[in-house]
Design a protein around this motif. Structure first.
Motif, PDB file in Angstrom:
ATOM      1  N   THR A 194       1.029  -1.708   0.116  1.00 66.44           N
ATOM      2  CA  THR A 194       0.426   0.237   0.118  1.00 66.44           C
ATOM      3  C   THR A 194       1.189   0.692   0.078  1.00 66.44           C
ATOM      4  N   SER A 195       2.264   1.182   0.551  1.00 64.04           N
ATOM      5  CA  SER A 195       2.648   2.457  -0.373  1.00 64.04           C
ATOM      6  C   SER A 195       3.376   2.560  -0.733  1.00 64.04           C
ATOM      7  N   VAL A 196       3.735   1.778  -1.772  1.00 61.07           N
ATOM      8  CA  VAL A 196       4.330   1.520  -3.059  1.00 61.07           C
ATOM      9  C   VAL A 196       2.883   2.112  -3.675  1.00 61.07           C
ATOM     10  N   ILE A 197       1.532   1.417  -4.073  1.00 55.01           N
ATOM     11  CA  ILE A 197       0.260   1.957  -4.224  1.00 55.01           C
ATOM     12  C   ILE A 197       0.412   3.604  -3.946  1.00 55.01           C
ATOM     13  N   LEU A 198       0.511   3.900  -2.441  1.00 57.51           N
ATOM     14  CA  LEU A 198      -0.147   5.439  -3.037  1.00 57.51           C
ATOM     15  C   LEU A 198       0.462   6.658  -3.318  1.00 57.51           C
ATOM     16  N   LYS A 199       2.131   5.988  -3.695  1.00 61.25           N
ATOM     17  CA  LYS A 199       2.709   6.959  -4.165  1.00 61.25           C
ATOM     18  C   LYS A 199       2.520   6.821  -5.516  1.00 61.25           C
ATOM     19  N   TRP A 200       2.158   5.758  -6.282  1.00 66.86           N
ATOM     20  CA  TRP A 200       2.032   5.125  -7.539  1.00 66.86           C
ATOM     21  C   TRP A 200       0.890   5.869  -8.277  1.00 66.86           C
ATOM     22  N   LEU A 201      -0.755   5.451  -7.217  1.00 65.41           N
ATOM     23  CA  LEU A 201      -1.287   6.915  -8.013  1.00 65.41           C
ATOM     24  C   LEU A 201      -1.016   7.917  -7.719  1.00 65.41           C
ATOM     25  N   LYS A 202      -0.920   9.037  -7.074  1.00 63.85           N
ATOM     26  CA  LYS A 202      -0.209   9.666  -6.859  1.00 63.85           C
ATOM     27  C   LYS A 202       0.529  10.603  -8.037  1.00 63.85           C
ATOM     28  N   GLU A 203       0.630   9.119  -8.533  1.00 66.36           N
ATOM     29  CA  GLU A 203       2.103   9.805  -9.572  1.00 66.36           C
ATOM     30  C   GLU A 203       0.794   9.631 -11.997  1.00 66.36           C
ATOM     31  N   THR A 204       0.580   8.584 -11.239  1.00 68.60           N
ATOM     32  CA  THR A 204      -0.256   7.892 -12.448  1.00 68.60           C
ATOM     33  C   THR A 204      -1.596   8.653 -12.768  1.00 68.60           C
ATOM     34  N   ALA A 228      -9.544   3.391  -3.397  1.00 74.87           N
ATOM     35  CA  ALA A 228      -8.507   2.523  -3.462  1.00 74.87           C
ATOM     36  C   ALA A 228      -8.193   1.010  -2.485  1.00 74.87           C
ATOM     37  N   HIS A 229      -7.882   0.010  -3.717  1.00 77.40           N
ATOM     38  CA  HIS A 229      -7.221  -0.563  -2.323  1.00 77.40           C
ATOM     39  C   HIS A 229      -6.155  -1.767  -3.133  1.00 77.40           C
ATOM     40  N   GLY A 230      -5.044  -2.436  -1.896  1.00 73.93           N
ATOM     41  CA  GLY A 230      -4.144  -2.981  -2.455  1.00 73.93           C
ATOM     42  C   GLY A 230      -4.566  -4.295  -2.157  1.00 73.93           C
ATOM     43  N   ALA A 231      -5.566  -5.051  -2.331  1.00 69.63           N
ATOM     44  CA  ALA A 231      -5.621  -6.020  -2.741  1.00 69.63           C
ATOM     45  C   ALA A 231      -5.884  -6.562  -4.127  1.00 69.63           C
TER      46      ALA A 231
END
Length: 412
Positions: free
Chosen positions: A16-26, A115-118
């Motif tokens: 979820t840490s990677v997803i947070l950054k990735w969502l913000k950029e993408t 969004a979720h990290g499942a």
């Protein structure tokens, strides 16, 4: 123009840490992180700083433990829910609460998506999204693990660790625990990694360090412990004479049960998405509560009402496991369950010893058990005439005799 807002279910782990950054950029979006405190204990330490450092504009860390115990665990236990005969649904029952709060935050913040990290192979994706569909159909759902772009960028754990290092994302990734865990007030689960081999013994001596909530049964006290649970309308309201809230009941029973090595389950289960998976669970307090509740029902619940409710257990458990907590059929069954629990009141005494929960007595002011009627001695009430059983048996045997006669004639 204001950026789009996305509410992310955030645990602070690698994914979820990677997803947070990735969502913000993408998505070039504002990310609002949300963490539900449902009993993870020290797993919540430092989450606010970590989320903001990773790029979240805001984080909600909401204490939902009392709501979890009162409005989710208690109703489920009243229903006697047990998935595939073993699993007390500790992870399953937490997801609708988390998703419900995500929806509330999304609406309050004016977000357009959650969004979720499942992963795309698990049950949690279904649970999160069915809840969102039931409560806020206007919201979009972003599931990065189901997006080809995300999977191409992160084919494995190594790529996620490299991404975290590149972007100075403060995560700790280690091979020291080659499995994943999920903890809340009701239980802790372990899966994946070494546990994907169903022949692997998670309870072997060299694996004892994996468990968190309970000691190994062989290491539990040599002296049995007796406890008393008081029930009112299907809910435990006191332990050993001390009145407690639903949250306090779970916390107290977890401590007592863990001390005696109670509540360990190692099973291969059927996921809703179609595959089998191996899960190891610790549910010390829940195992005690489940056992006590059933014993209370045995004394106070009408036979046919009990059998009717029991006929719905498999369906109810599947609804919880599959994510249909807010579906109309679960609510309809819950209404029947609530009606069935009106007189489930009294006290249960249990004996706890090395992983076992044994009944040691039950009493109730609304008991349906009448020793004068049940006695093998003379019935002083004259409520039951043993001679009446002759006609009772004859009438119930009639269809069997007719059927047998038809079969015998057919063989001639």
């Amino acid at each position: 123009m204001a950026k789009e807002k996305i509410v992310l279910a955030y645990s602070g782990g690698l994914d979820t840490s990677v997803i947070l950054k990735w969502l913000k950029e993408t998505y070039d979006a504002e990310i609002i992180a949300f963490t539900a405190d449902i009993g993870q204990k020290d797993e919540l330490d430092g989450l606010e700083e970590k989320a903001l450092a990773t790029g979240a504009s805001k984080i909600y860390i909401d204490d939902l433990r009392a709501e979890f115990a009162k409005d989710f665990i208690n109703p489920m236990f009243q229903a006697g829910a047990l998935y595939e005969g073993q699993y007390l649904l500790g992870t399953s029952i937490a997801r609708p609460l988390i998703a419900k709060r995500m929806v509330e935050i999304a609406r309050a913040e004016g977000a357009t998506a959650i969004a979720h990290g499942a992963t795309g192979k698990g049950n949690d994706q279904v649970r999160f999204e069915l809840t969102a569909a039931a409560l806020a159909p206007e919201l979009s759902v972003i599931a990065p693990w189901r997006l080809e772009q995300f999977r191409e960028e992160f084919p494995g754990r190594a790529e996620m660790i490299a991404y975290a290092e590149k972007h100075n994302i403060p995560v700790t990734a280690s091979a020291a625990k080659p499995y994943s865990t999920d903890r809340n007030l009701l239980h802790i689960s372990f899966e994946s990694g070494m546990l994907e081999d169903p022949w692997f013994d998670a309870a072997a001596d060299d694996n004892k360090g994996m468990y968190v909530l309970s000691v190994a049964p062989e290491d539990a006290p040599d002296q049995a412990e007796y406890i008393e649970l008081e029930f009112a309308a299907g809910d435990c309201v006191a332990i050993n004479g001390t009145k407690l809230s639903p949250l306090e009941v779970m916390e107290t029973l977890n401590e007592i049960g863990g001390k005696h090595g109670i509540g360990r389950v190692d099973m291969v289960e059927n996921r809703f998405v179609g595959m089998k998976s191996r899960g190891v669970y610790e549910t010390p307090g829940g195992t005690i509560l489940f056992t006590a509740h059933r014993k209370m029902e045995s004394l106070t619940m009408d036979r046919d009402v009990m059998h009717l409710r029991d006929s719905l257990i498999t369906k109810y458990a599947s609804l919880v496991y599959n994510g249909f907590w807010f579906a109309p059929e679960r609510l309809a069954i819950q209404a029947l369950v609530s009606e069935s629990q009106k007189n489930v009141s009294g006290t249960v005494r249990l004996k706890l010893y090395k992983g076992n929960v044994m009944g040691a007595g039950v009493k109730s002011p609304v008991s349906l058990y009448n020793p004068d009627i049940a006695t093998m001695e003379a019935d002083p009430t004259k409520a039951y005439d043993q001679g009446d059983a002759t006609g009772f048996i004859r009438l119930n045997a009639l269809r069997l005799k007719v059927g047998s006669g038809v079969e015998q004639n057919a063989k001639k």
